[in-house]
Structure formats: C-alpha cells, structure tokens
Motif scaffolding. Sequence first.
Motif, PDB file in Angstrom:
ATOM      1  N   TYR A 134       0.855  -1.176   0.000  1.00 40.46           N
ATOM      2  CA  TYR A 134       0.000   0.000   0.000  1.00 40.46           C
ATOM      3  C   TYR A 134       0.899   1.236   0.000  1.00 40.46           C
ATOM      4  O   TYR A 134       1.747   1.385   0.871  1.00 40.46           O
ATOM      5  CB  TYR A 134      -0.908   0.003   1.230  1.00 40.46           C
ATOM      6  N   LYS A 135       0.758   2.052  -1.033  1.00 37.20           N
ATOM      7  CA  LYS A 135       1.549   3.278  -1.174  1.00 37.20           C
ATOM      8  C   LYS A 135       3.056   3.004  -1.043  1.00 37.20           C
ATOM      9  O   LYS A 135       3.784   3.726  -0.357  1.00 37.20           O
ATOM     10  CB  LYS A 135       1.102   4.331  -0.169  1.00 37.20           C
ATOM     11  N   ASN A 157     -12.965  -0.732  14.513  1.00 37.66           N
ATOM     12  CA  ASN A 157     -12.887   0.696  14.801  1.00 37.66           C
ATOM     13  C   ASN A 157     -12.124   0.998  16.094  1.00 37.66           C
ATOM     14  O   ASN A 157     -11.495   2.038  16.227  1.00 37.66           O
ATOM     15  CB  ASN A 157     -14.297   1.298  14.898  1.00 37.66           C
ATOM     16  N   LYS A 179      -4.597   3.629   8.936  1.00 41.11           N
ATOM     17  CA  LYS A 179      -5.382   4.824   8.622  1.00 41.11           C
ATOM     18  C   LYS A 179      -6.706   4.440   7.976  1.00 41.11           C
ATOM     19  O   LYS A 179      -6.789   3.465   7.237  1.00 41.11           O
ATOM     20  CB  LYS A 179      -4.589   5.748   7.686  1.00 41.11           C
ATOM     21  N   LYS A 180      -7.725   5.245   8.259  1.00 41.59           N
ATOM     22  CA  LYS A 180      -9.055   4.984   7.715  1.00 41.59           C
ATOM     23  C   LYS A 180      -9.048   4.967   6.190  1.00 41.59           C
ATOM     24  O   LYS A 180      -9.720   4.171   5.552  1.00 41.59           O
ATOM     25  CB  LYS A 180     -10.024   6.054   8.225  1.00 41.59           C
ATOM     26  N   SER A 181      -8.247   5.848   5.613  1.00 40.26           N
ATOM     27  CA  SER A 181      -8.179   5.951   4.155  1.00 40.26           C
ATOM     28  C   SER A 181      -7.573   4.706   3.507  1.00 40.26           C
ATOM     29  O   SER A 181      -7.779   4.448   2.324  1.00 40.26           O
ATOM     30  CB  SER A 181      -7.350   7.176   3.754  1.00 40.26           C
ATOM     31  N   ALA A 182      -6.820   3.927   4.293  1.00 41.19           N
ATOM     32  CA  ALA A 182      -6.180   2.720   3.759  1.00 41.19           C
ATOM     33  C   ALA A 182      -7.060   1.481   3.902  1.00 41.19           C
ATOM     34  O   ALA A 182      -6.822   0.460   3.259  1.00 41.19           O
ATOM     35  CB  ALA A 182      -4.854   2.485   4.472  1.00 41.19           C
ATOM     36  N   ARG A 183      -8.057   1.557   4.753  1.00 44.32           N
ATOM     37  CA  ARG A 183      -8.847   0.381   5.147  1.00 44.32           C
ATOM     38  C   ARG A 183      -9.408  -0.410   3.968  1.00 44.32           C
ATOM     39  O   ARG A 183      -9.211  -1.618   3.862  1.00 44.32           O
ATOM     40  CB  ARG A 183      -9.962   0.807   6.099  1.00 44.32           C
ATOM     41  N   ALA A 184     -10.130   0.250   3.075  1.00 43.59           N
ATOM     42  CA  ALA A 184     -10.803  -0.450   1.977  1.00 43.59           C
ATOM     43  C   ALA A 184      -9.812  -1.193   1.091  1.00 43.59           C
ATOM     44  O   ALA A 184     -10.023  -2.361   0.738  1.00 43.59           O
ATOM     45  CB  ALA A 184     -11.641   0.534   1.156  1.00 43.59           C
ATOM     46  N   ASP A 185      -8.731  -0.536   0.732  1.00 44.08           N
ATOM     47  CA  ASP A 185      -7.717  -1.129  -0.144  1.00 44.08           C
ATOM     48  C   ASP A 185      -7.073  -2.350   0.504  1.00 44.08           C
ATOM     49  O   ASP A 185      -6.932  -3.415  -0.108  1.00 44.08           O
ATOM     50  CB  ASP A 185      -6.650  -0.078  -0.466  1.00 44.08           C
TER      51      ASP A 185
END
Length: 199
Positions: A134-135, A157, A179-185
């Motif tokens: 990821y990134k 959560n 991070k929340k922004s990474a969760r779905a991926d």
Amino acid sequence: MTGKYAWNPMPHKVDINCPLCGEHTVFEFAEVVKIELKKDIPYFKASKFFEYQTHEDYCGHKWHSATYYASLNGGSTATITNLPDGYKPEDWDHSNYLIRSNNTDNGAFTCEICQTRKVYVLNWPSDAFYSLSYKGKSLWAFNRESLIDLRDFIESNDRNTESYKWASFLLHVPTIFKKKSARADILKQINRMLEFNCS
C-alpha cells in the motif's frame, strides 16, 4: 519494512513462497544446541539427524553445535535416538516463546506441490506468502491465522489488540496501514488472499 514491524517476534513456522516452484509452503526454523564436550563431536558429525557446525562468538571464541531440522525428520524430535550422555531429544524442541534458536534464520521447508524438502535460509519478509502493498510500503502476515487477525484488526474501529491471539504482531503494524483511508484497499487485498488460498 523497517522499524518495530520488522523486528516483531516470529513463530517457529511461517508460510512462505516455495523457493523452487513459488507455491505455498511452510518454513520451520531449525534448533541449534551447543555441543558441550569435544568427545561428543564425532557423534554429531556422523549422525543423520544433525548438521554439525562451528561458530565464533563476539569474543572470537569458537564453539560447536548440532542443528536439527524438525520438518525434515517427521516434524518432531521423537525420531532422535541414542544421544551421548548429557543430551536428550527435548533439547532440540522449539521454545515456548517466539524466539529463534541462536538468532539464526536457518531452517527447512517442505513443499507439497513440487515435493521438495530442503534446508533453507529464510529471507523475511521477502519470502512471506501472505504479503500486500500500500503506497509503496509492504505489509505481511506469518500465516493464515495471523492474516485473519490482521484483517479483523484493520476492519475494527476500536483497534484493541488485547482481544486477538496475534496481539504482539498487531502491535507492530505501521501507522500507514491503520489509517481509515487505507482500510478499503487493504481489506480488499487481504480478503482476496483468504479467498484464493482457502483451505
């Protein structure tokens, strides 16, 4: 991956990509026991159960060892017999703690796909079977069970590690993956691995 994550204590068995065929296989760390008496060296040199080795400590003192690969000998120390006085098969059992014998990366893997059973030096986390990115950063799990804990942890959560079997592993997951922004991926990648490698 650098930092605490890379230094996380490891179980005695980890899931890896077979170095020969690339399929899933299990690597098991070897156990190293010091040979205390010089008179015992010929036994360990000749034994089919052990690999005899010499080492040098930080002070330059040489010492001798007998290395045992459980995965190449039925998966336990039960096959070890007729040891010299002062040794017992249990000396080569894995520790109850997640530590490597003499801090070595030596071990062996047994691949059911290509039928290879071989001594191997682990290159972790490059060898990890369960790995995602990821990134530009890598995240891995030791085995399927720890991967499931990782998925549930990322999905949660509250992020309370105490409720997980692999709590010590989860404590070291780098912030970028939490991070929340990474969760779905990340969840998508983990679920794909779990579905593809279901057993």
